[in-house]
Design a protein around this motif. Structure first.
Motif, PDB file in Angstrom:
ATOM      1  N   PRO A  55       9.064   9.867   6.826  1.00 25.72           N
ATOM      2  CA  PRO A  55       8.032   9.185   7.620  1.00 25.72           C
ATOM      3  C   PRO A  55       7.465   8.019   6.810  1.00 25.72           C
ATOM      4  CG  PRO A  55       7.646  11.566   7.517  1.00 25.72           C
ATOM      5  CD  PRO A  55       8.685  11.246   6.492  1.00 25.72           C
ATOM      6  N   ILE A  56       7.405   6.852   7.428  1.00 25.93           N
ATOM      7  CA  ILE A  56       7.011   5.646   6.696  1.00 25.93           C
ATOM      8  C   ILE A  56       6.092   4.783   7.543  1.00 25.93           C
ATOM      9  CG2 ILE A  56       7.854   3.447   5.718  1.00 25.93           C
ATOM     10  CD1 ILE A  56      10.498   4.927   5.121  1.00 25.93           C
ATOM     11  N   MET A  57       5.082   4.210   6.882  1.00 26.41           N
ATOM     12  CA  MET A  57       4.286   3.135   7.451  1.00 26.41           C
ATOM     13  C   MET A  57       4.051   2.122   6.340  1.00 26.41           C
ATOM     14  SD  MET A  57       0.508   3.203   9.207  1.00 26.41           S
ATOM     15  CE  MET A  57      -0.406   1.670   9.460  1.00 26.41           C
ATOM     16  N   ARG A  58       4.567   0.914   6.528  1.00 24.62           N
ATOM     17  CA  ARG A  58       4.387  -0.146   5.555  1.00 24.62           C
ATOM     18  C   ARG A  58       4.445  -1.488   6.276  1.00 24.62           C
ATOM     19  NH1 ARG A  58       8.657   0.000   1.008  1.00 24.62           N
ATOM     20  NH2 ARG A  58       7.828  -2.075   0.633  1.00 24.62           N
ATOM     21  N   TYR A  59       4.485  -2.594   5.519  1.00 27.84           N
ATOM     22  CA  TYR A  59       4.398  -3.915   6.132  1.00 27.84           C
ATOM     23  C   TYR A  59       5.445  -4.864   5.564  1.00 27.84           C
ATOM     24  CZ  TYR A  59      -0.086  -2.155   7.719  1.00 27.84           C
ATOM     25  OH  TYR A  59      -1.060  -1.395   8.302  1.00 27.84           O
ATOM     26  N   SER A  60       5.775  -5.880   6.348  1.00 26.96           N
ATOM     27  CA  SER A  60       6.589  -6.995   5.860  1.00 26.96           C
ATOM     28  C   SER A  60       5.709  -7.933   5.038  1.00 26.96           C
ATOM     29  CB  SER A  60       7.189  -7.756   7.043  1.00 26.96           C
ATOM     30  OG  SER A  60       6.172  -8.516   7.696  1.00 26.96           O
ATOM     31  N   SER A  61       6.331  -8.963   4.486  1.00 24.00           N
ATOM     32  CA  SER A  61       5.564  -9.958   3.720  1.00 24.00           C
ATOM     33  C   SER A  61       4.562 -10.687   4.603  1.00 24.00           C
ATOM     34  CB  SER A  61       6.517 -10.970   3.073  1.00 24.00           C
ATOM     35  OG  SER A  61       7.342 -10.341   2.126  1.00 24.00           O
ATOM     36  N   GLU A  62       4.833 -10.763   5.905  1.00 26.47           N
ATOM     37  CA  GLU A  62       3.917 -11.402   6.850  1.00 26.47           C
ATOM     38  C   GLU A  62       2.989 -10.385   7.523  1.00 26.47           C
ATOM     39  OE1 GLU A  62       3.679 -14.693   7.183  1.00 26.47           O
ATOM     40  OE2 GLU A  62       5.185 -14.812   5.575  1.00 26.47           O
ATOM     41  N   GLU A  63       3.017  -9.152   7.005  1.00 24.16           N
ATOM     42  CA  GLU A  63       2.170  -8.052   7.493  1.00 24.16           C
ATOM     43  C   GLU A  63       2.495  -7.629   8.918  1.00 24.16           C
ATOM     44  OE1 GLU A  63      -1.966  -8.192   6.493  1.00 24.16           O
ATOM     45  OE2 GLU A  63      -1.570  -9.006   4.506  1.00 24.16           O
ATOM     46  N   GLN A  64       3.765  -7.822   9.300  1.00 26.36           N
ATOM     47  CA  GLN A  64       4.249  -7.135  10.495  1.00 26.36           C
ATOM     48  C   GLN A  64       4.434  -5.665  10.126  1.00 26.36           C
ATOM     49  OE1 GLN A  64       7.006  -9.992   9.662  1.00 26.36           O
ATOM     50  NE2 GLN A  64       7.372 -10.647  11.782  1.00 26.36           N
ATOM     51  N   LEU A  65       4.283  -4.796  11.108  1.00 23.63           N
ATOM     52  CA  LEU A  65       4.270  -3.363  10.845  1.00 23.63           C
ATOM     53  C   LEU A  65       5.687  -2.792  10.826  1.00 23.63           C
ATOM     54  CD1 LEU A  65       2.407  -0.892  10.459  1.00 23.63           C
ATOM     55  CD2 LEU A  65       2.358  -0.655  12.948  1.00 23.63           C
ATOM     56  N   VAL A  66       5.948  -1.902   9.865  1.00 14.93           N
ATOM     57  CA  VAL A  66       7.214  -1.179   9.764  1.00 14.93           C
ATOM     58  C   VAL A  66       6.923   0.318   9.831  1.00 14.93           C
ATOM     59  CG1 VAL A  66       9.241  -0.689   8.341  1.00 14.93           C
ATOM     60  CG2 VAL A  66       8.215  -2.988   8.313  1.00 14.93           C
ATOM     61  N   LEU A  67       7.628   1.019  10.719  1.00 15.62           N
ATOM     62  CA  LEU A  67       7.442   2.463  10.873  1.00 15.62           C
ATOM     63  C   LEU A  67       8.788   3.179  10.809  1.00 15.62           C
ATOM     64  CD1 LEU A  67       4.922   2.562  13.873  1.00 15.62           C
ATOM     65  CD2 LEU A  67       4.373   2.865  11.442  1.00 15.62           C
ATOM     66  N   ASN A  68       8.737   4.444  10.407  1.00 19.10           N
ATOM     67  CA  ASN A  68       9.897   5.329  10.442  1.00 19.10           C
ATOM     68  C   ASN A  68       9.399   6.711  10.856  1.00 19.10           C
ATOM     69  OD1 ASN A  68      12.026   7.220   9.524  1.00 19.10           O
ATOM     70  ND2 ASN A  68      12.941   5.407   8.636  1.00 19.10           N
ATOM     71  N   PRO A  69      10.045   7.349  11.846  1.00 15.53           N
ATOM     72  CA  PRO A  69       9.546   8.640  12.335  1.00 15.53           C
ATOM     73  C   PRO A  69       9.895   9.829  11.469  1.00 15.53           C
ATOM     74  CG  PRO A  69      11.517   8.031  13.528  1.00 15.53           C
ATOM     75  CD  PRO A  69      11.187   6.859  12.630  1.00 15.53           C
ATOM     76  N   GLY A  70      10.677   9.637  10.392  1.00 13.78           N
ATOM     77  CA  GLY A  70      11.179  10.778   9.644  1.00 13.78           C
ATOM     78  C   GLY A  70      12.349  11.411  10.373  1.00 13.78           C
ATOM     79  N   SER A  71      12.649  12.652  10.036  1.00  7.72           N
ATOM     80  CA  SER A  71      13.839  13.312  10.576  1.00  7.72           C
ATOM     81  C   SER A  71      13.467  14.597  11.304  1.00  7.72           C
ATOM     82  CB  SER A  71      14.816  13.636   9.445  1.00  7.72           C
ATOM     83  OG  SER A  71      15.869  14.443   9.894  1.00  7.72           O
ATOM     84  N   VAL A  72      14.020  14.767  12.493  1.00 11.07           N
ATOM     85  CA  VAL A  72      13.834  16.029  13.224  1.00 11.07           C
ATOM     86  C   VAL A  72      14.516  17.175  12.483  1.00 11.07           C
ATOM     87  CG1 VAL A  72      14.401  17.286  15.344  1.00 11.07           C
ATOM     88  CG2 VAL A  72      13.591  14.926  15.480  1.00 11.07           C
ATOM     89  N   GLY A  73      15.769  16.973  12.085  1.00  5.08           N
ATOM     90  CA  GLY A  73      16.567  18.090  11.593  1.00  5.08           C
ATOM     91  C   GLY A  73      16.774  18.173  10.106  1.00  5.08           C
TER      92      GLY A  73
END
Length: 286
Positions: free
Chosen positions: A167-185
């Motif tokens: 699971p991830i929440m971070r930003y690009s250099s222009e502060e656009q949002l980056v997300l990752n839901p992690g893994s179900v399995g």
């Protein structure tokens, strides 16, 4: 209009985990769901997993690297040049006997990337990089510059990718949002205290008329014992490796000495070679 979107990925055949996630989605009253790839293998799910996905009915499907492996494996196109390739080939060839043939045709048409517009927000959905669904180019600890590669259009506001099982929440250099839901399995953390938490992971993003109203990283408990029994009933290859994964979170895709021993013990290398040879003949005939 309020949109409550469930985003999930990297099921890796874990039928029991996905079923628990589906029940949680219903409880959370999501308005739609997006799937970002890697549905089958090495877990228990076969046609029943596909049928469960039809109940969930995602409005987005993205093709992951293991989805590509499934297609190649069933077509006899994974050369058994390494123990890990034998492992992937055997798992996918076995699946080919347990799922409807139309499943593969549908998966071939899943895209590598989609851009969605929700309440004015432009959102890129990928499995990994927009045009590469494998590799470690977006591993969580890499510098921000690596994640800038997700923003392939200037007006993108948010990128959501999968693949790395974190699971991830971070930003690009222009502060656009980056997300990752992690893994179900297959949730994964190098840090051992975090690795002990083996609940299924997914993400709910709530978007209203003002923008992103909520980001909810969900963890859902399920019975690992039930999943192991489901895998035993499905008679999946490498069952001992899957049992260890369910107990510890450890995966063995690149453990060449261990895979070599199992491939020799069960004759998997010979079976893969025979399968590939037969399917090459079949393809030539076709």
């Amino acid at each position: 209009m309020l949109q409550k979107i469930a985003i999930f990925s990297d099921v890796h055949g874990n039928y029991t985990a996905l079923k628990a996630v589906y029940e949680d989605m219903k409880k959370m009253q999501v308005t739609e769901s997006w799937f970002l790839g890697d549905l089958f293998a090495p877990g228990s799910g076969t046609q029943d997993l596909w049928n469960l996905m039809q109940k969930i009915n995602p409005s987005v499907y993205i093709r992951g690297n293991w989805d590509d492996l499934l297609i190649k494996g069933i077509e006899g196109r994974i050369p058994p040049e390494k123990p890990s390739k034998v492992y992937m080939a055997k798992l996918t060839q076995d699946l080919g006997t347990k799922i409807d043939s139309n499943v593969i045709q549908i998966m071939k048409n899943w895209p590598m990337k989609i851009i969605k517009n929700v309440n004015g927000l432009s959102i890129l959905l990928t499995h990994n990089l927009p045009d590469i669904n494998f590799g470690q180019q977006l591993y969580p600890t890499l510098p921000t510059e690596s994640f800038n590669k997700l923003f392939i259009e200037d007006d993108l506001d948010l990128a959501v990718y999968a693949h790395v099982h974190h699971p991830i929440m971070r930003y690009s250099s222009e502060e656009q949002l980056v997300l990752n839901p992690g893994s179900v399995g297959q949730p994964f953390f190098k840090h051992q205290k975090l690795q002990h938490d083996l609940r299924a992971e997914y993400l709910i993003v709530t978007i209203d008329d003002e923008g992103i109203a909520g980001i909810d990283f969900r963890r859902v408990a399920y019975s690992h014992a039930d999943e192991l029994m489901h895998a035993v009933d499905a008679n999946i290859p490498y069952i001992e490796l899957y049992q260890k994964q369910l107990e510890t979170g450890e995966v063995h895709t690149h453990d060449y000495p261990l895979l070599s021993r199992l491939n020799e013990k069960y004759g998997y290398l010979r079976e893969v070679k025979e399968y590939n040879a037969q399917h090459q003949i079949d393809n030539q005939d076709y």
